[in-house]
Enzyme design. Structure first.
Site, PDB file in Angstrom:
ATOM      1  N   THR A   1      22.709 -60.124  24.711  1.00 27.54           N
ATOM      2  CA  THR A   1      22.844 -59.103  25.843  1.00 27.54           C
ATOM      3  C   THR A   1      22.473 -57.873  25.836  1.00 27.54           C
ATOM      4  OG1 THR A   1      24.616 -58.190  27.260  1.00 27.54           O
ATOM      5  CG2 THR A   1      25.332 -59.055  24.950  1.00 27.54           C
ATOM      6  N   ASP A   2      22.149 -57.059  26.940  1.00 29.61           N
ATOM      7  CA  ASP A   2      21.815 -55.628  26.770  1.00 29.61           C
ATOM      8  C   ASP A   2      23.092 -54.993  26.520  1.00 29.61           C
ATOM      9  OD1 ASP A   2      23.184 -56.213  29.357  1.00 29.61           O
ATOM     10  OD2 ASP A   2      21.601 -55.019  30.582  1.00 29.61           O
ATOM     11  N   GLU A   3      24.236 -55.623  26.871  1.00 24.60           N
ATOM     12  CA  GLU A   3      25.387 -54.733  26.553  1.00 24.60           C
ATOM     13  C   GLU A   3      25.603 -54.147  25.200  1.00 24.60           C
ATOM     14  OE1 GLU A   3      28.944 -56.292  28.642  1.00 24.60           O
ATOM     15  OE2 GLU A   3      27.401 -57.287  30.221  1.00 24.60           O
TER      16      GLU A   3
ATOM     17  N   TYR B   1      33.369 -57.546  23.709  1.00 26.23           N
ATOM     18  CA  TYR B   1      32.543 -58.477  23.752  1.00 26.23           C
ATOM     19  C   TYR B   1      31.135 -58.124  23.377  1.00 26.23           C
ATOM     20  CZ  TYR B   1      28.475 -60.921  26.439  1.00 26.23           C
ATOM     21  OH  TYR B   1      27.489 -61.391  26.906  1.00 26.23           O
TER      22      TYR B   1
ATOM     23  N   LYS C   1      28.785 -59.665  20.375  1.00 26.57           N
ATOM     24  CA  LYS C   1      27.383 -59.900  20.358  1.00 26.57           C
ATOM     25  C   LYS C   1      26.429 -59.145  19.499  1.00 26.57           C
ATOM     26  CE  LYS C   1      25.825 -62.709  22.849  1.00 26.57           C
ATOM     27  NZ  LYS C   1      25.828 -64.101  22.881  1.00 26.57           N
TER      28      LYS C   1
END
Ligand code: NAD
Ligand code: TYD
Length: 347
Positions: A130-132, A155, A159
């Site tokens: 993810t870009d998060e 989260y 990741k």
């Protein structure tokens, strides 16, 4: 015959990836490994479950003995790893579940891959991320593949950690790998805890639309099938040890997106214009809420020739129609603990 293990294939993005690969590559054997948590649903794959090149395996990536046996038996060529706990709000109330599946589960998979993969030319361990992991942007700028990691939620921290483990296994154990970091997805089969499906269904049911804070948070939205097509590109043409950012070139402030959804839904439901907007309720902000995500997806565009095909208007239209036509799917997934959460009153 290539043997490809896709993890998390019964979930939202995974089901679209499995469908694409099963249909497009009849000479690949596609194995879908999924624990069928609250987010996994075999209904998502009914239309392809009879294909001869598809096999479902129920199993948990937290179970290393099971994984070792599975890999020893099948000697997979490649892994496309999507299985994860994926919802930021849940990671705030239960971070350890994210540590277990997203970090330890990924390391378990890597260990089995190191021990038992077929080791043939073209094989790859592909981590879908993810870009998060990059944290938050201010009002300007974009995430590129060289932006440093700075995760803000349990989260995104989990990741980020699993991305690092994939990279470290590539260096230490010399496994071939690629990683992609994608922006927010939307489309059919998304569990109705994420913004777009939750709000579509709340509007249908005339329930409040709980907007965190003042709604001035920005996300870059990508239609899920465009993401699946990007995964296909990265899997087949991505360079070993590379990272690819995937995004929709489609930034929206939450409040603007919610108002657009309201207008589209009023039209679909033949309601007076403005009816759905009255459901908007501003609620206490999410802790650690990232202000803005925006992806610079020019590397995958230039190097692999991928760019999104579906416009936001088309994608939202398709998504709304899907949720209208699949109200039984919604009712089936709204059960157990989630029922109370879904039916909660907002303050
Ligand atoms: P999802 O929650 O819809 O699906 C996750 C799937 O993983 C489910 O089928 C679930 O049953 C399975 N799973 C969970 N724990 C497991 C375990 N221990 N063992 C085996 N299977 C398990 O998630 P999604 O939105 O489809 O996301 C898929 C992947 O893409 C995730 O890795 C996520 O981090 C990443 N991603 C998601 C988005 C997004 O907007 N949804 C954006 C970028 C990246
Ligand atoms: P979400 O779909 O949970 O994705 P992510 O947190 O991974 O970006 O949320 C998208 C945006 O919408 C995010 O800024 C949080 C906001 N949001 C709300 O305002 N209300 C909600 O009920 C939800 C689920 C999200």
């Amino acid at each position: 015959m290539k043997k490809i293990l896709i993890t998390g294939g019964a979930g939202f993005i995974g089901s679209h990836v499995v469908r694409l690969f099963v249909k497009k590559y009849p000479d690949y054997d596609i194995y879908n490994l999924d624990a069928l948590t609250y987010a996994g649903n075999l209904e998502n794959l009914r239309d392809i479950e009879h294909f001869p090149n598809y096999q479902f395996i129920k199993g948990d990536i937290n179970d290393s003995d099971f994984l070792n046996k599975l890999f020893e038996l099948n000697k997979f060529n490649s892994v496309i790893h999507l299985a994860a706990e994926s919802h930021v709000d849940r990671s705030i109330t239960d971070p350890l579940a994210f540590v277990k599946t997203n970090i330890i589960g990924t390391v378990n998979l890597l260990n089995s891959y190191v021990k038992y993969s077929s080791n043939e030319l073209g094989d790859v361990f592909y981590h879908v991320s993810t870009d998060e992991v990059y944290g938050t942007l201010g009002k300007t700028g974009f995430f590129t593949e060289t932006t440093s990691y700075s995760p803000n939620s349990p989260y995104s921290a989990s990741k980020a950690s699993s991305d690092h483990f994939v990279r470290a296994y590539g260096e230490t154990y010399k496994i071939p790998y690629v990683i992609s970091n994608c922006s927010n997805n939307y489309g059919p089969n998304q569990f109705p805890e994420k913004l777009i499906p939750l709000f579509i269904n709340n509007i249908i049911e005339n329930k409040s639309l709980p907007v965190y804070g003042d709604g001035n948070y920005t996300r870059d939205w990508l239609y899920v099938i465009d993401h699946a097509l990007a995964i296909d590109k990265v899997f087949h043409e991505g360079k070993n040890k590379e990272t690819y950012n995937i995004g929709g070139f489609n930034e929206w402030k939450n409040i603007d997106l919610v108002k657009l959804l309201c207008r589209m839904m009023d039209e679909k439901l033949n309601r007076d214009f403005g009816t759905s907007e009255k459901l908007i309720t501003f609620i206490k902000d999410r802790p650690g809420h990232d202000l803005r995500y925006a992806i610079d997806a020019n590397k995958i565009k230039k190097e692999l020739g991928w760019s999104p095909k579906v416009t936001f208007e088309q994608g939202l239209e398709k998504t709304i129609d899907w949720y209208f036509e699949n109200q039984d799917w919604i009712q089936n997934v709204i059960n157990g603990d989630y029922k109370a959460y879904y039916n909660r009153q907002y303050k």
